[in-house]
Design an enzyme around this catalytic site. Structure first.
Site, PDB file in Angstrom:
ATOM      1  CG  HIS A   1      -8.988 -35.460 -34.655  1.00 38.47           C
ATOM      2  ND1 HIS A   1      -8.475 -35.859 -33.449  1.00 38.47           N
ATOM      3  CD2 HIS A   1      -7.923 -35.092 -35.395  1.00 38.47           C
ATOM      4  CE1 HIS A   1      -7.151 -35.736 -33.467  1.00 38.47           C
ATOM      5  NE2 HIS A   1      -6.807 -35.273 -34.631  1.00 38.47           N
TER       6      HIS A   1
ATOM      7  NE  ARG B   1      -1.489 -37.033 -46.905  1.00 36.54           N
ATOM      8  CZ  ARG B   1      -2.553 -37.289 -47.664  1.00 36.54           C
ATOM      9  NH1 ARG B   1      -3.143 -38.490 -47.596  1.00 36.54           N
ATOM     10  NH2 ARG B   1      -3.032 -36.379 -48.479  1.00 36.54           N
TER      11      ARG B   1
ATOM     12  NE  ARG C   1       4.695 -36.842 -46.669  1.00 39.06           N
ATOM     13  CZ  ARG C   1       3.636 -36.023 -46.591  1.00 39.06           C
ATOM     14  NH1 ARG C   1       3.564 -34.969 -47.390  1.00 39.06           N
ATOM     15  NH2 ARG C   1       2.661 -36.279 -45.747  1.00 39.06           N
TER      16      ARG C   1
ATOM     17  CD  GLU D   1       6.874 -30.214 -48.323  1.00 37.93           C
ATOM     18  OE1 GLU D   1       5.651 -30.252 -48.132  1.00 37.93           O
ATOM     19  OE2 GLU D   1       7.644 -31.109 -47.942  1.00 37.93           O
TER      20      GLU D   1
ATOM     21  CG  ASN E   1      -2.121 -28.953 -48.959  1.00 35.51           C
ATOM     22  OD1 ASN E   1      -2.706 -28.559 -49.952  1.00 35.51           O
ATOM     23  ND2 ASN E   1      -2.382 -30.116 -48.410  1.00 35.51           N
ATOM     24  CG  ASP E   2       3.558 -27.583 -45.728  1.00 35.72           C
ATOM     25  OD1 ASP E   2       2.947 -26.837 -44.945  1.00 35.72           O
ATOM     26  OD2 ASP E   2       3.941 -28.725 -45.415  1.00 35.72           O
TER      27      ASP E   2
ATOM     28  NE  ARG F   1      -1.281 -27.390 -44.356  1.00 35.52           N
ATOM     29  CZ  ARG F   1      -0.831 -28.594 -44.717  1.00 35.52           C
ATOM     30  NH1 ARG F   1       0.460 -28.791 -44.868  1.00 35.52           N
ATOM     31  NH2 ARG F   1      -1.665 -29.571 -44.953  1.00 35.52           N
TER      32      ARG F   1
ATOM     33  CB  CYS G   1       1.332 -35.167 -53.987  1.00 33.73           C
ATOM     34  SG  CYS G   1       2.578 -34.400 -52.927  1.00 33.73           S
TER      35      CYS G   1
END
Length: 551
Positions: free
Chosen positions: A188, A295, A331, A430, A453-454, A464, A501
């Site tokens: 984090h 998101r 999304r 994805e 990413n995915d 990932r 994206c």
């Protein structure tokens, strides 16, 4: 010269005196308590005080960096109230007749060890959060004030590790960057550092020694290198990097208001990724032409219960209105895998990346999904909102989503609530399945947006979240780029537009490849817009090739 190699987690080059962060620590000795009920009440008071502090920190963070960063402290507040953590404290109080301090310290050790032993990198990173929560409870039980530090000059801050609350409470005007012995890219604190724009390096290990305090250090948040007493040649290179950063920042200012068009007239839309309504300020400040990924799951992750239709509507309406007619792609709930909210009560899965996540959660919880869709369609009356579904693998999933959308619109019409019946519907590309089914899926929607990413993770069978896989997680892999090309071709053949994206959208080295594929839109972090615009305006689309797709 002393070179210490770590892992770069937040880009930028800075130099300054090294200062080691000192926190109040004490070993809690076991003391017998005469009245266990009194200790339970003391613990409850410390709980309430900690939650209030964390809520205040979340508010500060939301104001500075948006909902995505504030969610870190709201998660800590959830840890304070976690039933298993609290049960461990109560069990120790009852069985050992001890002080609340000792019971909290023991629970903290138990849970920190549990997280540290987990195989998943993301879950291991939660050890620091448990330690932070435990330290906060102990400070409140002992009457120790939360700290920060006071310095007269800016420094490069060093520590064994830094937890989010420590980072947030620092006077940013006195922090040039930070370096830590431990930590990871998925922690984090690393996420918060990137959001706040602070150069950072983690995982320097024993090479970062306390005896270096006061020495001048240069850190490169991109390469993960820290230099003490650099030689003349290294110093020259570092100073050149710093000067280049300054020059680029000045040059970027001149691109505000310019068009995103190549030298030969090919246009591409530059949108932004956001996690909260507060992030819109960054979009507008950096001249983003729309929002390519909102998101929405961060509304859920920041809450202790399901966000209501009204709460969601207000957020979506605020963003749509602020963007003043520019497209805002929201999304739908993308929860599961590494994004968990306790109140969803999702079952623990051995392979969560392959489990119940994204659209699968939405279709399994139609009441939750319908609430979000109502909020989205209501907000569509206030701006150019588009709805995007994540983790799509089949045509039937899209048809079911559309059926629910139609049901929601019919109900809103019955109630006399305004909405835009022509709201665009898109899907995330994805998964390999969505690539193979792209031609069929394109006939069901208005646009594609590729989550690289995915897509990289699933195409290369490469987690990932794992820091150990290194070169194996390669977004530049020809298989990933060929998958992108297949999706782009299917979209254009069906007459719809396609965007990217994921993190790859901001990769300047791949811009010629995206131009050759005729990608229509790139959605990036707000600070990446102007550098990408500069590269677009210097490109000639007709000369771009697909060379990188070759093995």
């Amino acid at each position: 010269m002393i070179l210490i190699q770590g892992k770069g987690v937040s880009k930028g080059v800075v130099g300054g005196p090294l200062y080691f962060f000192r926190r109040f620590e004490r070993e809690v000795e076991k003391q017998r308590a005469e009245d266990p009920e009194t200790e339970k009440n003391r613990f409850a008071q410390a709980q309430a005080q900690s939650i209030k502090q964390l809520e205040d920190l979340a508010g500060q963070c939301r104001e500075k960096s948006g909902d995505e960063s504030a969610a870190l402290f709201e998660t800590h507040a959830m840890f304070v109230e976690d039933e298993n953590y609290v049960a461990a404290v109560m069990k120790t109080l009852e069985e050992e007749q001890c002080s609340a301090e000792y019971a909290v310290a023991q629970a903290g050790k138990q849970f920190a060890a549990m997280f540290a032993a987990m195989e998943d990198d993301y879950m291991r990173a939660r050890e620091a959060d448990i330690r932070d929560v435990t330290r906060r409870l102990l400070n409140n039980l002992m009457g120790v004030a939360e700290g920060g530090f006071h310095l007269e000059e800016p420094v490069v801050l060093a520590a064994d590790d830094l937890v989010p609350s420590e980072t947030l409470q620092m006077d940013r005007s006195k922090i040039l960057g930070f370096i830590t012995q431990g930590g990871s890219e998925s922690s984090h604190t690393a996420i918060l550092a990137r959001t706040m724009g602070i150069p950072a390096i983690c995982a320097l290990g024993d090479g970062l020694k306390q005896q270096y305090e006061g020495q001048w250090v240069y850190i490169d948040g991109e390469t993960g290198k820290a230099f003490l007493d650099p030689d003349e040649q290294t110093l020259r290179i570092l100073c050149e990097k710093i000067e280049k950063q300054r020059e680029i920042k000045k040059q970027m200012e001149n691109l505000r208001g310019k068009e995103d068009v190549t030298l030969d007239g090919h246009r591409i839309q530059l949108y932004c990724n956001i996690g909260s309504s507060e992030d819109v300020r960054g979009v507008l400040a950096n001249d983003g032409q729309g929002i390519g990924l909102f998101r929405s799951e961060f509304l859920y992750l920041a809450a202790s219960d399901y966000p209501s239709e009204e709460e969601q509507f207000e957020t979506y309406r605020t963003v749509a209105a602020a963007m003043d007619g520019k497209r805002v792609i929201i999304r739908t709930l993308d929860i599961g895998a590494d994004k968990q909210a306790d109140y969803f009560n999702l079952k623990k899965e051995e392979n969560p990346a392959m489990g119940l996540r994204g659209i699968r959660v939405c279709l399994n919880r139609p009441d939750v999904f319908r609430t979000q869709l109502r909020a989205l369609y209501r907000a569509s009356a206030f701006g150019k909102i588009a709805i995007m579904f994540p983790m799509i693998t089949s045509v039937w999933e899209v048809k079911e989503c559309r059926r629910l959308c139609q049901s929601v619109m019919e109900k809103l019409e019955e109630e006399g609530i305004p909405f835009n019946e022509n709201t665009e519907i898109g899907i995330m590309i994805e998964t390999p399945a969505s690539i193979f089914m792209a031609a069929d899926l394109a006939r069901q929607v208005d646009f594609f947006s590729v989550g690289t990413n995915d897509l990289t993770q699933y195409t290369l069978a490469c987690d990932r979240q794992s820091n150990d896989l290194g070169k194996y997680y390669d977004p530049h892999h020809p298989a990933v780029l060929r998958a992108l090309k297949l999706a782009a071709d299917a979209a254009h053949q069906a007459g719809i537009w396609i965007g990217i994206c994921g993190e790859l959208a901001a990769d300047l080295s791949l811009l010629p490849t995206f131009l050759a594929m005729r990608i229509d839109e790139l959605s990036v972090s707000p600070t990446a817009v102007l550098p990408l615009r500069a590269a677009i305006r210097e490109s000639v689309a007709q000369t771009c090739t697909l060379e990188k797709l070759k093995s």
